[in-house]
Write a protein that holds these residues in place. Structure first.
Motif, mmCIF file in Angstrom:
data_model
loop_
_atom_site.group_PDB
_atom_site.id
_atom_site.type_symbol
_atom_site.label_atom_id
_atom_site.label_comp_id
_atom_site.label_asym_id
_atom_site.label_seq_id
_atom_site.Cartn_x
_atom_site.Cartn_y
_atom_site.Cartn_z
ATOM 1 N N ILE A 194 -20.990 4.879 -17.133
ATOM 2 C CA ILE A 194 -19.728 4.435 -17.738
ATOM 3 C C ILE A 194 -20.043 3.358 -18.788
ATOM 4 O O ILE A 194 -19.482 3.363 -19.889
ATOM 5 N N SER A 195 -20.984 2.458 -18.478
ATOM 6 C CA SER A 195 -21.294 1.403 -19.441
ATOM 7 C C SER A 195 -21.999 1.978 -20.674
ATOM 8 O O SER A 195 -21.745 1.548 -21.796
ATOM 9 N N PHE A 196 -22.857 3.002 -20.485
ATOM 10 C CA PHE A 196 -23.471 3.671 -21.638
ATOM 11 C C PHE A 196 -22.391 4.277 -22.539
ATOM 12 O O PHE A 196 -22.424 4.146 -23.762
ATOM 13 N N LEU A 197 -21.424 4.948 -21.899
ATOM 14 C CA LEU A 197 -20.383 5.616 -22.686
ATOM 15 C C LEU A 197 -19.502 4.610 -23.409
ATOM 16 O O LEU A 197 -19.101 4.834 -24.557
ATOM 17 N N ARG A 198 -19.203 3.502 -22.753
ATOM 18 C CA ARG A 198 -18.395 2.454 -23.406
ATOM 19 C C ARG A 198 -19.111 1.945 -24.650
ATOM 20 O O ARG A 198 -18.492 1.718 -25.683
ATOM 21 N N LYS A 199 -20.423 1.778 -24.524
ATOM 22 C CA LYS A 199 -21.221 1.302 -25.651
ATOM 23 C C LYS A 199 -21.118 2.295 -26.817
ATOM 24 O O LYS A 199 -20.935 1.911 -27.975
ATOM 25 N N LYS A 200 -21.205 3.581 -26.515
ATOM 26 C CA LYS A 200 -21.147 4.590 -27.572
ATOM 27 C C LYS A 200 -19.752 4.679 -28.198
ATOM 28 O O LYS A 200 -19.617 4.897 -29.396
ATOM 29 N N LEU A 201 -18.725 4.498 -27.375
ATOM 30 C CA LEU A 201 -17.356 4.509 -27.905
ATOM 31 C C LEU A 201 -17.160 3.326 -28.854
ATOM 32 O O LEU A 201 -16.533 3.445 -29.907
ATOM 33 N N ARG A 202 -17.708 2.161 -28.477
ATOM 34 C CA ARG A 202 -17.622 0.978 -29.347
ATOM 35 C C ARG A 202 -18.396 1.207 -30.635
ATOM 36 O O ARG A 202 -17.942 0.870 -31.718
ATOM 37 N N PHE A 203 -19.572 1.831 -30.516
ATOM 38 C CA PHE A 203 -20.401 2.136 -31.679
ATOM 39 C C PHE A 203 -19.620 3.001 -32.680
ATOM 40 O O PHE A 203 -19.713 2.824 -33.890
ATOM 41 N N LEU A 204 -18.829 3.931 -32.156
ATOM 42 C CA LEU A 204 -18.039 4.815 -33.022
ATOM 43 C C LEU A 204 -16.817 4.098 -33.597
ATOM 44 O O LEU A 204 -16.146 4.620 -34.471
ATOM 45 N N GLY A 205 -16.527 2.915 -33.074
ATOM 46 C CA GLY A 205 -15.324 2.195 -33.506
ATOM 47 C C GLY A 205 -14.059 2.886 -33.008
ATOM 48 O O GLY A 205 -12.995 2.807 -33.618
ATOM 49 N N SER A 206 -14.175 3.575 -31.881
ATOM 50 C CA SER A 206 -13.041 4.346 -31.359
ATOM 51 C C SER A 206 -11.995 3.454 -30.700
ATOM 52 O O SER A 206 -12.312 2.384 -30.176
ATOM 53 N N ARG A 207 -10.755 3.909 -30.725
ATOM 54 C CA ARG A 207 -9.683 3.227 -30.003
ATOM 55 C C ARG A 207 -9.649 3.669 -28.543
ATOM 56 O O ARG A 207 -8.877 3.175 -27.743
ATOM 57 N N VAL A 208 -10.494 4.657 -28.225
ATOM 58 C CA VAL A 208 -10.545 5.151 -26.840
ATOM 59 C C VAL A 208 -11.513 4.304 -26.019
ATOM 60 O O VAL A 208 -12.599 3.969 -26.487
ATOM 61 N N GLY A 209 -11.084 3.921 -24.844
ATOM 62 C CA GLY A 209 -11.950 3.181 -23.939
ATOM 63 C C GLY A 209 -11.882 3.784 -22.549
ATOM 64 O O GLY A 209 -11.060 4.663 -22.273
ATOM 65 N N ILE A 210 -12.771 3.341 -21.671
ATOM 66 C CA ILE A 210 -12.729 3.786 -20.274
ATOM 67 C C ILE A 210 -12.279 2.607 -19.430
ATOM 68 O O ILE A 210 -12.974 1.594 -19.352
ATOM 69 N N ARG A 211 -11.102 2.726 -18.867
ATOM 70 C CA ARG A 211 -10.528 1.631 -18.110
ATOM 71 C C ARG A 211 -10.942 1.717 -16.641
ATOM 72 O O ARG A 211 -10.985 2.799 -16.069
ATOM 73 N N ASN A 212 -11.226 0.569 -16.064
ATOM 74 C CA ASN A 212 -11.574 0.515 -14.641
ATOM 75 C C ASN A 212 -10.377 -0.027 -13.866
ATOM 76 O O ASN A 212 -9.994 -1.173 -14.031
ATOM 77 N N LEU A 213 -9.765 0.814 -13.055
ATOM 78 C CA LEU A 213 -8.646 0.365 -12.235
ATOM 79 C C LEU A 213 -9.213 0.000 -10.877
ATOM 80 O O LEU A 213 -9.729 0.865 -10.170
ATOM 81 N N GLN A 214 -9.138 -1.260 -10.548
ATOM 82 C CA GLN A 214 -9.777 -1.762 -9.324
ATOM 83 C C GLN A 214 -9.401 -0.937 -8.096
ATOM 84 O O GLN A 214 -8.237 -0.705 -7.828
ATOM 85 N N ARG A 215 -10.399 -0.518 -7.378
ATOM 86 C CA ARG A 215 -10.259 0.241 -6.136
ATOM 87 C C ARG A 215 -9.624 1.619 -6.325
ATOM 88 O O ARG A 215 -9.364 2.313 -5.363
ATOM 89 N N ILE A 216 -9.335 2.015 -7.568
ATOM 90 C CA ILE A 216 -8.769 3.352 -7.764
ATOM 91 C C ILE A 216 -9.782 4.227 -8.485
ATOM 92 O O ILE A 216 -10.173 5.268 -7.964
ATOM 93 N N GLY A 217 -10.210 3.791 -9.655
ATOM 94 C CA GLY A 217 -11.193 4.594 -10.380
ATOM 95 C C GLY A 217 -11.158 4.337 -11.866
ATOM 96 O O GLY A 217 -10.666 3.303 -12.315
ATOM 97 N N TYR A 218 -11.658 5.314 -12.617
ATOM 98 C CA TYR A 218 -11.779 5.188 -14.067
ATOM 99 C C TYR A 218 -10.865 6.173 -14.774
ATOM 100 O O TYR A 218 -10.650 7.289 -14.306
ATOM 101 N N ARG A 219 -10.380 5.721 -15.924
ATOM 102 C CA ARG A 219 -9.497 6.598 -16.694
ATOM 103 C C ARG A 219 -9.697 6.332 -18.185
ATOM 104 O O ARG A 219 -9.979 5.203 -18.589
ATOM 105 N N LEU A 220 -9.514 7.373 -18.987
ATOM 106 C CA LEU A 220 -9.564 7.177 -20.436
ATOM 107 C C LEU A 220 -8.299 6.467 -20.874
ATOM 108 O O LEU A 220 -7.224 6.674 -20.308
ATOM 109 N N GLU A 221 -8.441 5.650 -21.901
ATOM 110 C CA GLU A 221 -7.296 4.895 -22.380
ATOM 111 C C GLU A 221 -7.420 4.753 -23.883
ATOM 112 O O GLU A 221 -8.507 4.593 -24.410
ATOM 113 N N GLU A 222 -6.287 4.837 -24.553
ATOM 114 C CA GLU A 222 -6.292 4.692 -26.012
ATOM 115 C C GLU A 222 -5.499 3.445 -26.360
ATOM 116 O O GLU A 222 -4.319 3.327 -26.003
#
Ligand code: CA
Length: 226
Positions: A194-222
């Protein structure tokens, strides 16, 4: 991913439904062959799990009726261990896979993942969400003119998110979808990728991120702002 489960033994049906839902699949359960045909024709399922011994119409009748009408949903048949010839009949009639009862739930999940994944790959060759798109063939993630190559595992994780962008995935779900059920990978592998992918999304300058919802999981977010 939507699954139609056709199994007349209520307890078994309930158990299978629970296992699949825990992995993030949506499951409609029906209990006889007549309902099976109605449901399969009325909605677009990614997979049908079909028992052979059923009231109203048996699994083979359901299978040949659906295939005869041009319905191409992948079908995983469940047969009694004693009826070995059932397997041959099922596969020649157009079932995609079969399992004999009683079966191991891990094995069932592995088959379901394989069958639903296979279908996804046939239908699409790129997935997109927000300002990014992912080429499944090359594993290149891009935003406009910017692009970056994903590693094999990054691709599997990103694909899992992009197939169902509104879905929140637990670490277990990501592990079974991206690493496979027989993998030794643990929850820390999920965090790392997940941290690798976040780095690549930032590199692209994307508005998409991967959100971490505590104790629930991960979700894409724009996000709105760039
Ligand atoms: Ca049955």
């Amino acid at each position: 991913m939507n699954i139609l489960l056709v199994e007349d033994e209520r307890a078994l049906s309930g158990a299978i439904k629970k296992i699949l839902e825990k992995q993030g699949y949506y499951v409609d359960a029906v209990y006889d062959g007549g309902e099976a045909v109605d449901y399969a024709e009325g909605a677009d399922y990614d997979l049908m799990i079909l028992d052979v011994m059923l009231p109203v119409k048996d699994g083979f009748e359901v299978l040949s009726e659906l295939r005869g009408k041009g319905c191409s949903v992948p079908i995983l048949m469940l047969t009694a261990r004693s009826a070995v010839s059932d397997k041959v009949t099922g596969l020649t009639e157009g079932a995609d896979d079969y399992m004999t009862k009683p079966f191991d739930t891990e094995e069932l999940l592995a088959r379901v993942v394989a069958l639903t994944r296979r279908r996804g790959e046939v239908i699409v060759d790129s997935l997109s969400f927000g300002d990014i798109s992912l080429s499944l063939r090359s594993g290149v993630l891009s935003r406009g003119e910017e692009s970056v190559q994903l590693s094999r595992k990054e691709l599997e994780v990103m694909k899992t998110f992009l197939y169902e962008p509104s879905m929140t995935f637990t670490k277990d779900m990501l592990l079974s979808r991206a690493w496979g059920l027989d993998s030794d990978a643990g929850e820390n592998s999920v965090e790392v990728y997940i941290s690798f992918l976040r780095k690549k999304l930032r590199f692209l300058g994307s508005r998409v991120g991967i959100r971490n919802l505590q104790r629930i999981g991960y979700r894409l977010e724009e996000s709105d702002a760039q």
